[in-house]
Design an enzyme around this catalytic site. Structure first.
Site, PDB file in Angstrom:
ATOM      1  N   HIS A  67      38.826  41.522  42.984  1.00  0.00           N
ATOM      2  CA  HIS A  67      38.379  42.481  41.959  1.00  0.00           C
ATOM      3  C   HIS A  67      38.089  41.751  40.644  1.00  0.00           C
ATOM      4  O   HIS A  67      37.017  41.914  40.055  1.00  0.00           O
ATOM      5  CB  HIS A  67      39.469  43.543  41.784  1.00  0.00           C
ATOM      6  CG  HIS A  67      39.251  44.507  40.661  1.00  0.00           C
ATOM      7  ND1 HIS A  67      39.049  45.849  40.872  1.00  0.00           N
ATOM      8  CD2 HIS A  67      39.236  44.340  39.312  1.00  0.00           C
ATOM      9  CE1 HIS A  67      38.887  46.460  39.708  1.00  0.00           C
ATOM     10  NE2 HIS A  67      39.012  45.570  38.743  1.00  0.00           N
ATOM     11  N   GLU A  68      39.027  40.923  40.222  1.00  0.00           N
ATOM     12  CA  GLU A  68      38.843  40.185  38.958  1.00  0.00           C
ATOM     13  C   GLU A  68      37.714  39.167  39.068  1.00  0.00           C
ATOM     14  O   GLU A  68      36.973  38.947  38.122  1.00  0.00           O
ATOM     15  CB  GLU A  68      40.141  39.474  38.553  1.00  0.00           C
ATOM     16  CG  GLU A  68      41.284  40.405  38.196  1.00  0.00           C
ATOM     17  CD  GLU A  68      40.930  41.393  37.098  1.00  0.00           C
ATOM     18  OE1 GLU A  68      40.161  41.029  36.190  1.00  0.00           O
ATOM     19  OE2 GLU A  68      41.397  42.543  37.167  1.00  0.00           O
ATOM     20  N   HIS A  71      34.397  40.833  38.540  1.00  0.00           N
ATOM     21  CA  HIS A  71      34.107  40.966  37.107  1.00  0.00           C
ATOM     22  C   HIS A  71      33.597  39.640  36.555  1.00  0.00           C
ATOM     23  O   HIS A  71      32.618  39.568  35.823  1.00  0.00           O
ATOM     24  CB  HIS A  71      35.391  41.269  36.313  1.00  0.00           C
ATOM     25  CG  HIS A  71      35.855  42.685  36.399  1.00  0.00           C
ATOM     26  ND1 HIS A  71      35.052  43.745  36.111  1.00  0.00           N
ATOM     27  CD2 HIS A  71      37.069  43.208  36.698  1.00  0.00           C
ATOM     28  CE1 HIS A  71      35.757  44.864  36.247  1.00  0.00           C
ATOM     29  NE2 HIS A  71      36.982  44.559  36.611  1.00  0.00           N
TER      30      HIS A  71
END
Ligand SMILES: [Zn+2]
Length: 376
Positions: A67-68, A71
């Site tokens: 997820h990070e 980003h």
């Protein structure tokens, strides 16, 4: 974030683990191994429950990293450099060295995380369908991970800044109003409001215990709310600071009375003749031809004390050609961003190839503090 140690590097991004991560790792592992899997599959052996719990936890954190990373990679593609990703008790946080320059870039970067989590959820759900008749424990783990990743996406999409949803919300406001400051203020208020609602909800759960929820869930919700409120305020302050710096140029924030020391003195002479008397921790080193380099306390500390008498400052200074320089009319925010990117605390300011001033991180912070005390 302090108290975090390095895990390693991937795609040029430093991955770090904060010590609070272990608390959540143990909590999640225990709740899966001790409660969830035993209550769903009581006939399975205890060791299997624990193996499943640990595997679920590890894969959950891998999902969080993905997820990070989503980003970060989308951010980087949109000219927002990412330095590190830190996992901590409430998830992950990517450290950007500058904010998005446009609403579109912010929207893409913010939406990438939840989109990635939803994609991972879909993947795990497919795995659980494929294995449900063959490898039941794997199907059970995959099903839980699908569920957790959906929860992760939904939680992050709450429209309170600085959550992903809050950033999406801000970017839309920003696009519509064209006003970055106002958009940040509104998104922050929603973030703080969400925090208070969580705290209120948590307290109600602790005392009323509705829907079979226990006091621990209430406490946890309140804790998350407290964190959200704090994060919203901190992010807002940071945004304000950045806005404040944007209005200044290097020439307005630099020190021109920076201390200059001769090239050929020894470290002992420097310590006794300059550091003790001036209290400065950063010096420009010069000869008749002008400034040649910069010297800071860490440079001095790198020399063992017995050698101070025989080491010259020119041997331990950082020469000008290895330094990042600021231009006289460069704006102060971009200088701070360059300092963040390069992990440096000071930059000489040049004009026509001559050093005319020095900007330190302390200068910038002092300026911001003075401004905020004056309320301007
Ligand atoms: Zn996110």
């Amino acid at each position: 974030m302090r108290n975090a140690f390095n895990l390693g590097e991937l795609f040029g991004i430093q991955f770090r683990l904060h010590y609070t991560w272990f608390i959540i790792f143990i909590l999640i592992t225990v709740s899966f191994s001790w409660q969830l899997f035993p209550s769903s599959y009581p006939e399975w052996p205890l060791t299997l429950h624990w193996v499943m719990g640990i595997v679920t936890s590890l894969l959950f954190f891998a999902s969080l990293l993905a997820h990070e990373l989503a980003h970060s990679l989308v951010g980087r593609a949109n000219d927002i450099p990412i330095k590190s990703i830190t996992l901590f008790i409430f998830g992950g946080v990517a450290q950007m060295t500058r904010e998005a320059r446009s609403a579109g870039a912010e929207l893409k970067m913010a939406a990438a995380g939840p989109a990635c989590s939803l994609a991972i959820a879909g993947l795990f759900y497919s795995v659980s369908l494929l294995t449900q008749n063959a490898i039941v424990p794997a199907a059970a783990i995959a099903f839980q991970l699908a569920y957790i990743n959906i929860a992760l996406a939904v939680f992050n999409l709450i429209p309170g800044f600085p959550l992903d949803g809050g950033r999406v919300f801000r970017s839309i406001l920003w696009q519509v109003t064209g006003n970055y400051k106002l958009s940040t203020r509104i998104a922050t208020r929603v973030g703080q409001g969400t925090g208070y609602l969580f705290i209120l909800g948590g307290i109600l759960i602790v005392f009323l215990q509705p829907f079979g929820l226990d006091w621990f869930s209430g406490l946890w919700l309140a804790f998350i709310g407290w964190f959200l409120g704090n994060a919203a305020s901190a992010s807002y302050r940071q945004a304000q600071w950045r806005g404040a710096l944007q209005g200044f140029t290097a020439s307005q924030v630099m020190a021109s009375d920076y201390p200059v020391v001769p090239l050929s003195i020894t470290v002992s002479q420097l310590v006794q003749g300059y550091i003790f008397t001036s209290g400065h921790g950063c010096f420009l080193v010069a000869d008749e031809g002008g400034v040649r380099g910069i010297l800071t306390l860490p440079d001095i500390k790198s020399v063992p004390q017995p050698n101070w008498g025989v080491t010259q400052v020119k041997d331990i200074m950082t020469p000008l050609d290895k330094l990042k320089m600021a231009h006289l009319d460069q704006n102060a925010l971009s200088i701070l961003e360059q300092m963040d990117e390069g992990n440096i605390n000071q930059m000489p300011v040049v004009s026509d190839d001559r050093v005319v001033g020095l900007i330190t991180r302390d200068n910038l912070i002092r300026l911001l503090r003075t401004r905020s005390e004056l309320g301007i």
